[in-house]
Every structure is written in C-alpha cells, then in structure tokens.
Design a protein around this motif. Sequence first.
Motif, short mmCIF file in Angstrom:
data_model
loop_
_atom_site.label_atom_id
_atom_site.label_comp_id
_atom_site.label_asym_id
_atom_site.label_seq_id
_atom_site.Cartn_x
_atom_site.Cartn_y
_atom_site.Cartn_z
N UNK A 105 64.85 58.24 -28.97
CA UNK A 105 65.83 59.26 -29.34
C UNK A 105 67.17 58.56 -29.45
N UNK A 106 67.77 58.56 -30.64
CA UNK A 106 69.04 57.84 -30.82
C UNK A 106 70.14 58.35 -29.90
N UNK A 107 70.93 57.42 -29.39
CA UNK A 107 72.05 57.78 -28.54
C UNK A 107 73.17 58.37 -29.39
N UNK A 108 73.93 59.30 -28.81
CA UNK A 108 75.06 59.87 -29.54
C UNK A 108 76.36 59.12 -29.23
N UNK A 109 76.39 58.38 -28.16
CA UNK A 109 77.56 57.58 -27.78
C UNK A 109 77.09 56.17 -27.51
N UNK A 110 77.80 55.16 -27.84
CA UNK A 110 79.06 55.19 -28.56
C UNK A 110 78.84 55.51 -30.04
N UNK A 111 79.88 55.91 -30.69
CA UNK A 111 79.80 56.23 -32.11
C UNK A 111 80.20 55.02 -32.96
N UNK A 112 79.73 55.00 -34.19
CA UNK A 112 80.08 53.94 -35.11
C UNK A 112 81.47 54.23 -35.67
N UNK A 113 82.40 53.32 -35.45
CA UNK A 113 83.76 53.46 -35.94
C UNK A 113 83.88 52.89 -37.35
#
Length: 172
Positions: A105-113
Amino acid sequence: MGKYFFLTLFAGMLLSCSDGDLQIETIDFDSVALQFCTAPQTTAKNIMFKINDDEALILELQSGVLNRGVVGETVTTESTVPGQSQVTYRIFSDGVTKNYFCDDIPLTEPTVVDEIEAQDGTVIIETVANEDNTEFVHTIRLSGISFVTDTDERITDLTISEFGEVTTDIPE
C-alpha cells in the motif's frame, strides 16, 4: 536629477537579477547504496533506486538487459535513456525510506515535491561471472544523463556515474 534616477534604476536592476530560481544545483548519488524491492531478474524490467535523505534516483532497466553474460568473458551492454530505460530524480517533502517504494500500500507521506525524468543518456552494464561461475555480476554505470526541469533549466552537476552492482543467477 534624471541621470541619477536612471543610474539608480540600472544599478537596482543589476542587483536584483535572478538565475531563474534554480532549486537543484547538484545531483550526487555515487556514495549512496543501490536498493531494490525484488531481486533483479534477467527476463523482466528491473526497478532500482538510491535514496539520499529526501531525494531519490530511480532506474528502470529495460526487460532482458541483465541477461547478456557469457562465462569467461566481460560483456558490455548499453541501454538508451529514455528510449529503453528510464532514470528519474525525485525530491520529497521529507526523508524517504525503502518502504516508500516497496510497500504494497503506497505511503502518503512524504510527498513528491519535484520529479524530473532524464531526457538523454545511456545506461552501461558490464557483466562478468563471479569466481565460482554461479552468478553474473552486473556493474551499472550512467553516462551522459541529462535532466531538464519544467522551466527548461539543465542540471549539469551530475555525480551519478556509478549506479551500483547487482547479481543474477547464471542460467543452466
């Protein structure tokens, strides 16, 4: 008085020039360990990555490029970027770990800036058999990799020539 106004205006313009707000000055991953989620395979695409705190360099190798070894010889194979393989540079909002790439399940944090895909270059793979002739050792190098940002700025200080080594079994 008019001369002083234009002189002041001209000096102000010289001092306030920007270089395009370049955020990325250097991409340096040579001293970072190569990682992957599943062991490299000879008949499938392989995704490998290097993580440097809040940055990642991701290499997607074309299918079959690791299946070019010959016992007793050194075989060099090339894969073009972006045509056959792809190199992507990402900046994250915070430090990133292997779990970001490997969790089901893909992580939501950290986000791609920011994400920049290489526009040009070559992946060079040098393959030799290990001393026991049980595995091929693939040394992966990057050559001429060129990243261009969304604002058409070219990143020129690239320290990413040595991507790493992976092994695959020698087919029987």
